[in-house]
Every structure is written in C-alpha cells, then in structure tokens.
Design an enzyme around this catalytic site. Structure first.
Site, PDB file in Angstrom:
ATOM      1  CG  PHE A 137     -34.587  11.394  -9.144  1.00  9.24           C
ATOM      2  CD1 PHE A 137     -35.585  12.005  -9.894  1.00  9.24           C
ATOM      3  CD2 PHE A 137     -33.589  10.492  -9.750  1.00  9.24           C
ATOM      4  CE1 PHE A 137     -35.713  11.608 -11.395  1.00  9.24           C
ATOM      5  CE2 PHE A 137     -33.837  10.272 -11.232  1.00  9.24           C
ATOM      6  CZ  PHE A 137     -34.853  10.701 -11.811  1.00  9.24           C
ATOM      7  CG  ASP A 222     -30.926   5.533  -5.058  1.00  9.09           C
ATOM      8  OD1 ASP A 222     -29.692   5.563  -5.697  1.00  9.09           O
ATOM      9  OD2 ASP A 222     -31.989   5.867  -6.057  1.00  9.09           O
ATOM     10  CE  LYS A 251     -27.099  10.111 -11.428  1.00 12.02           C
ATOM     11  NZ  LYS A 251     -27.287  10.780 -12.881  1.00 12.02           N
TER      12      LYS A 251
END
Ligand code: PLP
Length: 402
Positions: A137, A222, A251
C-alpha cells in the site's frame, strides 16, 4: 448530535467513501471522547499517526507558538523551521552530508515524489519498470495506486501509471523480477501495515539492496507507517541493517499534523533539479515546527525505548487471550493474528466496549498506540481487548488455538 443525526449529516455532506464509527470531539493522551461523552481508549492512534497521543502539551505548544508567529510562506523562501526539520530528518535517517529532504503534506505525496525520483533515475538509463510488492500500500493517487496492487483499489481507475510490476514475497521472485531487466526502482514497505502488519521474509530487504545496486536501480523504502520511531527504531531499515537510496515518512512524523517527507541518500540526492518538483504547502513553517517539536520530544524523552518495551508488553499480554494465534510487527505496530476470520467482529465489539483498534484484514487486528502509553493504558487495553475477544469467541464458537 444523536448518532442518527451525525450519520445523516455524513451521508448528506461527505463523499460516500466508507462509514464513520463515532463522532469524536476531544482527545487527551491515549483517550478520545465522542459527542455524547463516551470515552474510548485509542489504540489505533489515527492509524499510526498520533505518536504523542492526543492534545500532548508539546504538540499544542508548538502549534500555538508557530501559528502565532509564521504559518505559511511560499517556497520562494526558506524558514528556520524547515531547515531544522530537514537537518533533523537527515540525522535520524543517517544520510550523512549527501542526504537531501523534500517536505510534503502526506504519505501519498511523499511517495509520488519518490516515483518521480525513480523516473528521473530510470529515464537516464532507459529503465521504465518500477517494482512493488504484492500486498503493498503506497497511497491512492494514480501513481502510488499503480504500486498498490489490489484490484478493488485499482480497477475502477484503470489505466494507471505504466511500468508498475508487483513481485511476490520471495527472494526467488525478487531475483526473477530484476533479471527481466529495465528496473528503475523497487518500492518496499519494511513491514506492510495495511496488508495486516506483514513482515518480509528473512534476508529479503538485504537481497533487494544487493539486487538494486547490481542493476543500478533505486531501493526506495516506504516508511510512511513504520518510520518516525513506530517500530522502536527511527526507521525500520535501521534494524535490518540496510541503507536505501530513498525513504518516505509521514503519519507519526508530526504527531497528527499533516506532513510527509522524502529523504534521499547519496547519488539519489542529485536527481531533482529546479523546476522538476514542488509543493505549495510542503515544508510550511507550521507543520515543520510541529514535526521538530514532536521528534525532539521523542528524542529527549527516549520514547523509542518505551515503544520497544510497551510493544513487548502488548505481545506478551495478548498471547493467551481467546482466539489469538500470534503477533507480527515491531515496536508499537502490532498485528494480532486470530484463529478465524472474525477481526471485523472483534474490532466492532472492542469499540462497543470503548476500545479503538482496527481490522486491516479478516483475521488480523492492528494496534498502533501512542509512544507515550504506560502501565495503565496497557492494562486497560488488555482488559477491554480480552473481553471483546471472549465475546466474539463465544458467539462465533471458534476455538482458541492450543
Ligand atoms: N504508504 C504507507 C505504507 C501507508 O501506510 C499509507 C497510509 O496508510 C500511505 C503510504 C499513504 O499515506 P497518506 O494516507 O498519508 O497519504
């Protein structure tokens, strides 16, 4: 507002992209409250975002101070906050002098920037393939989506960016993909959070590093979910002993203020040049000041030690609870695997009892609490989670594995 009222308002005014579980109005530490005063223990932390929990004094002070000083200027100008953050991210990632930082506003945007980095690298070599992993993702913009091989996410938006190629989680598959040639870069999450906190096979990351070097491709990690200390290291790659060409974060990096970043290492730092990329809001002094305050507090208080310790306590604490098969992940990114595909029921029952967790897949519960959790929060979590599991085990008649 009653539940019916806010549900109606959401249905009327928000894009129809998924249900809302509660109408939250306030947070304090690891707890949030809805508009009727119901208290929840938040062990999802906005999906691995609220690294200092809610309304932490350091966060509040940084937002207030910087908002009252200078919140936005165009990227024709530098600000001390953005320069401090870039230097800090280089230091935490261990890039050395050659590292460079691009500041953006989200994980997806950081990854889009990384895709452009891969393109710049590949173009000069005639290499057009960007490898990603099955289950990955990387975001929902059309570029990042091309590297997110899930039919339900991709199919409605075809055709996507060409050149993306998913690879299975095996070293043989990785070697075969590189052997086909034309690889500009490979994107990897060191732990796949959205796939259900899935760890890579032993040696996978190290082999990816070797193959990328051998084939003159970029290794782009990532760490939007795993970075900023979430796994008990500043970056998960540091535990694996692998140095990427670039890493993305977002995040938890500013504890809930929107910010993403691409950090490059070595020669990859020379790929962008004036005119090739930019962002209006990226690197604004407000977001940068908050990230500096949050990361600075994590360092000053050695919260990474707490992340490791509390992660172990969660793993040990859930091991004997009903339905629990095992745990995955690192630090305070924990995937709890269940003996049956009842994770959605467990998350719903937990919410009913006042605990926020989520079910990224049918048989995995993910928790990603604040780095500040202590004895009281762990005990409350184990109590509520144990009760939710017991109820679901009872109603679904699933045996707990021996
Ligand atoms: N990359 C990873 C590994 C993620 O977990 C996410 C979000 O869940 C993203 C990228 C996208 O980040 P954002 O939602 O901030 O755009």
């Amino acid at each position: 507002m009653s539940q019916t009222e806010w549900n109606q308002a959401a249905g009327r005014d928000l894009m129809s992209l998924g249900g809302r579980l509660a109408n939250l109005v306030r947070g304090d530490g690891s707890h949030v409250w809805d508009d009727e005063g119901t208290r929840f223990l938040d062990f999802l932390g906005g999906i691995a975002v609220n690294s200092l929990g809610h309304a932490h004094p350091v966060f509040v002070e940084a937002v207030s101070r910087q908002a009252g000083t200078l919140s936005h200027v165009s990227n024709y100008f530098a600000t001390p906050q953005q320069l401090e953050l870039a230097a800090r991210l280089k230091r935490l990632a261990g890039t050395g002098e050659a590292g460079r930082v691009f500041l953006a506003n989200s994980g997806t945007e950081a990854n889009e920037t990384a895709i452009k980095l891969a393109r710049l690298h590949g173009q000069s070599r005639g290499a057009e393939t960007i490898l990603c992993l099955e289950g990955a993702f990387h975001g929902r913009s059309t570029g990042a989506l091309a590297l997110t091989p899930k039919a339900a996410y991709q199919d409605p938006f075809a055709p996507l960016m060409p050149g993306a190629r998913p690879v299975a989680h095996s070293i043989e598959a990785l070697e075969a993909a590189f052997a086909e040639g034309g690889v500009a870069a490979i994107f990897i999450e060191p732990i796949q959070g959205e796939a259900g906190v899935v760890e890579l096979p032993a040696g996978f990351l190290a082999r990816a590093r070797e193959l990328a070097t051998e084939h003159d491709a970029l290794l782009i990690l990532d760490e939007v979910q795993t970075g900023s200390g979430r796994t008990g290291e500043w970056f998960a790659f540091q535990a694996a002993g692998v140095t990427p060409d670039a890493v993305t974060v977002a995040k938890g990096v500013a504890g809930g203020f929107p910010l993403g970043a691409l950090v490059t290492f070595g020669a990859a730092s020379e790929l962008f040049y004036p005119g090739t990329h930019n962002s209006t809001f990226g690197g604004n002094p407000l977001a940068s000041a908050v990230a500096n305050a949050v990361l600075g507090h994590i360092e000053d208080e050695d919260l990474l030690a707490n992340v490791r310790r509390r992660g172990e306590e969660i793993r040990a604490g859930v091991a004997d609870l009903p339905l629990v098969k095992g745990t995955r992940g690192a630090g305070l990114l924990v995937g709890i695997t269940l003996a049956a595909p009842v994770a959605a029921n467990v998350a719903a029952e937990a919410l009913r009892l006042g605990l926020i967790v989520n079910a990224p897949t049918a048989d995995v519960i993910r928790v990603a609490p604040a780095y500040t959790v202590g004895d009281a929060e762990i005990a409350e979590f184990l109590d509520l989670f144990g009760r939710a599991l017991a109820t679901v085990a009872d109603t679904s008649k699933v045996e707990t594995p021996a």
